[in-house]
Design an enzyme around this catalytic site. Sequence first.
Site, short mmCIF file in Angstrom:
data_model
loop_
_atom_site.label_atom_id
_atom_site.label_comp_id
_atom_site.label_asym_id
_atom_site.label_seq_id
_atom_site.Cartn_x
_atom_site.Cartn_y
_atom_site.Cartn_z
N ARG A 128 -1.30 14.25 6.17
CA ARG A 128 -1.71 14.64 4.82
C ARG A 128 -1.22 13.62 3.79
NH1 ARG A 128 -3.73 19.77 5.38
NH2 ARG A 128 -2.70 21.07 6.95
N THR A 129 -2.12 12.71 3.41
CA THR A 129 -1.80 11.70 2.39
C THR A 129 -2.94 11.67 1.38
OG1 THR A 129 -2.95 9.94 3.56
CG2 THR A 129 -0.63 10.25 4.12
N ASP B 243 -3.65 -5.86 -5.90
CA ASP B 243 -4.92 -5.44 -5.30
C ASP B 243 -5.20 -6.46 -4.20
OD1 ASP B 243 -7.64 -5.27 -4.61
OD2 ASP B 243 -8.19 -4.47 -6.57
N VAL B 244 -5.26 -6.00 -2.95
CA VAL B 244 -5.35 -6.96 -1.83
C VAL B 244 -6.67 -7.72 -1.77
CG1 VAL B 244 -3.67 -5.77 -0.33
CG2 VAL B 244 -6.11 -5.16 -0.20
N SER C 171 2.93 8.49 1.61
CA SER C 171 2.23 7.29 2.14
C SER C 171 2.89 6.81 3.43
CB SER C 171 2.29 6.15 1.12
OG SER C 171 1.60 6.49 -0.05
N TYR D 181 -16.10 9.63 9.59
CA TYR D 181 -15.35 8.39 9.36
C TYR D 181 -16.31 7.21 9.14
CZ TYR D 181 -10.63 9.94 9.64
OH TYR D 181 -9.44 10.54 9.33
N ALA E 123 -12.67 3.31 1.65
CA ALA E 123 -14.13 3.28 1.81
C ALA E 123 -14.70 4.20 0.73
CB ALA E 123 -14.54 3.78 3.19
N LYS F 239 -11.84 0.00 10.96
CA LYS F 239 -10.62 0.07 11.78
C LYS F 239 -10.80 -0.70 13.09
CE LYS F 239 -7.91 2.57 9.13
NZ LYS F 239 -6.89 1.85 8.33
N GLY G 102 0.80 -1.23 0.00
CA GLY G 102 0.00 0.00 0.00
C GLY G 102 0.82 1.26 0.00
P1 NAP Z 1 -2.17 6.36 0.99
O1 NAP Z 1 -0.82 6.85 0.69
O2 NAP Z 1 -3.27 6.73 0.06
O3 NAP Z 1 -2.10 4.79 1.20
C1 NAP Z 1 -3.26 3.97 1.16
C2 NAP Z 1 -2.96 2.88 0.18
O4 NAP Z 1 -4.01 1.90 0.14
C3 NAP Z 1 -2.84 3.43 -1.25
O5 NAP Z 1 -1.60 3.01 -1.79
C4 NAP Z 1 -4.01 2.78 -1.98
O6 NAP Z 1 -3.80 2.58 -3.35
C5 NAP Z 1 -4.05 1.47 -1.22
N1 NAP Z 1 -5.23 0.68 -1.52
C6 NAP Z 1 -6.55 1.03 -1.46
N2 NAP Z 1 -7.31 -0.01 -1.87
C7 NAP Z 1 -6.45 -1.03 -2.17
C8 NAP Z 1 -6.60 -2.35 -2.65
N3 NAP Z 1 -7.83 -2.88 -2.90
N4 NAP Z 1 -5.49 -3.11 -2.86
C9 NAP Z 1 -4.25 -2.63 -2.61
N5 NAP Z 1 -4.03 -1.39 -2.16
C10 NAP Z 1 -5.12 -0.60 -1.96
O7 NAP Z 1 -2.67 6.90 2.42
P2 NAP Z 1 -2.13 6.63 3.89
O8 NAP Z 1 -2.76 7.70 4.71
O9 NAP Z 1 -0.68 6.44 3.88
O10 NAP Z 1 -2.87 5.27 4.30
C11 NAP Z 1 -2.16 4.14 4.74
C12 NAP Z 1 -2.85 3.56 5.97
O11 NAP Z 1 -2.71 4.48 7.05
C13 NAP Z 1 -4.34 3.31 5.80
O12 NAP Z 1 -4.69 2.12 6.45
C14 NAP Z 1 -4.94 4.50 6.52
O13 NAP Z 1 -6.27 4.26 6.97
C15 NAP Z 1 -3.97 4.61 7.66
N6 NAP Z 1 -4.03 5.87 8.42
C16 NAP Z 1 -3.91 7.05 7.78
C17 NAP Z 1 -4.00 8.24 8.50
C18 NAP Z 1 -3.93 9.59 7.82
O14 NAP Z 1 -4.37 10.58 8.40
N7 NAP Z 1 -3.39 9.67 6.62
C19 NAP Z 1 -4.19 8.19 9.90
C20 NAP Z 1 -4.29 6.94 10.53
C21 NAP Z 1 -4.21 5.79 9.77
P3 NAP Z 1 -4.38 3.68 -4.42
O15 NAP Z 1 -3.59 4.94 -4.21
O16 NAP Z 1 -4.15 3.03 -5.73
O17 NAP Z 1 -5.84 3.85 -4.09
#
Ligand code: NAP
Length: 260
Positions: A194-195, A66-67, A21, A157, A97, A164, A15
């Site tokens: 910020r992602t 794709d997971v 990320s 959320y 989501a 979660k 991911g």
């Molecule tokens: P991110 O860079 O967008 O990473 C999320 C990743 O999930 C993306 O690479 C996305 O791919 C991938 N993904 C979505 N559906 C998928 C699927 N079916 N198969 C494989 N990959 C898939 O954002 P991030 O914030 O770093 O998120 C990473 C984790 O951290 C997530 O679990 C998120 O809930 C968690 N988190 C984030 C925050 C925050 O504020 N950012 C806070 C707490 C926890 P695509 O780009 O191709 O969609």
Amino acid sequence: MISIDLSGKTALVLGVTNARSLGWSIGEQLIRAGARVAFSYQGERLKADLDKLTAPFEGTWSEQCDVTVEADLTRLFERVRAEFGGVDYIVHSVAFAPRAAMDGRFVDTTPEDWNTALSVSAYSLVSVARHAEPLLREGGSIVTLTYYASQKVVPKYNVMGVAKAALEASTRYLAYELGKKNVRVNAISAGPMRTVAARSIPGFGSMYDKAAGMSMLGRNATQEEVGKLGLFLLSDMASGITGETTYVDAGYNAMGMQLD
Ligand code: NAP
């Protein structure tokens, strides 16, 4: 002097979209500690950017996955076996989501949106662990990424909070079973960052500012701080910690009331 030396270790991070990320933040720390790290991304459109990110680091590679697609997971773990022989660390950093499920009222969540969110964001940890199990070396470790909306209501959320909560419970059940093989499983609960994924949360910008103001440190935690916690939890430094959800949110979750 104590330092974390992961030379000879291998890791798979699932991911990663770009340098912001959280999966990349952890992967980068693992690389700096000496591990060989592979990354997976969902769509082929991301490959070129990811290749640019990993290019400076010898021994890294990336693969589409794709997971929710069993064949993708099988191909990814076959490559892990071929390139690494086995794997020490897995980082699960995947969530999704449908926007409609977060824009609307929770009571209106459709079964389709519920299933999508829970399948991508929670069940995938179970299927990743199942595929990884035969390759995970003794003393190995899995880390996933979660958020506080699993424990308390964070408006908007909605079904992602439920996903979660399921993810954190799955972490504990996996930790119990894999503990028999001396493999640890933990969740990192990160504050808002910020992602790309965060951008899809309605009102994220104002939430980000509010969280900084309410946290004990008066700021939000950073991607680098998530990376360092990931490195710690995966490494032998955390050998006695499993089944836990550990917060890296500048103290936000421990606040009960704001006086001004
Ligand atoms: P991110 O860079 O967008 O990473 C999320 C990743 O999930 C993306 O690479 C996305 O791919 C991938 N993904 C979505 N559906 C998928 C699927 N079916 N198969 C494989 N990959 C898939 O954002 P991030 O914030 O770093 O998120 C990473 C984790 O951290 C997530 O679990 C998120 O809930 C968690 N988190 C984030 C925050 C925050 O504020 N950012 C806070 C707490 C926890 P695509 O780009 O191709 O969609």
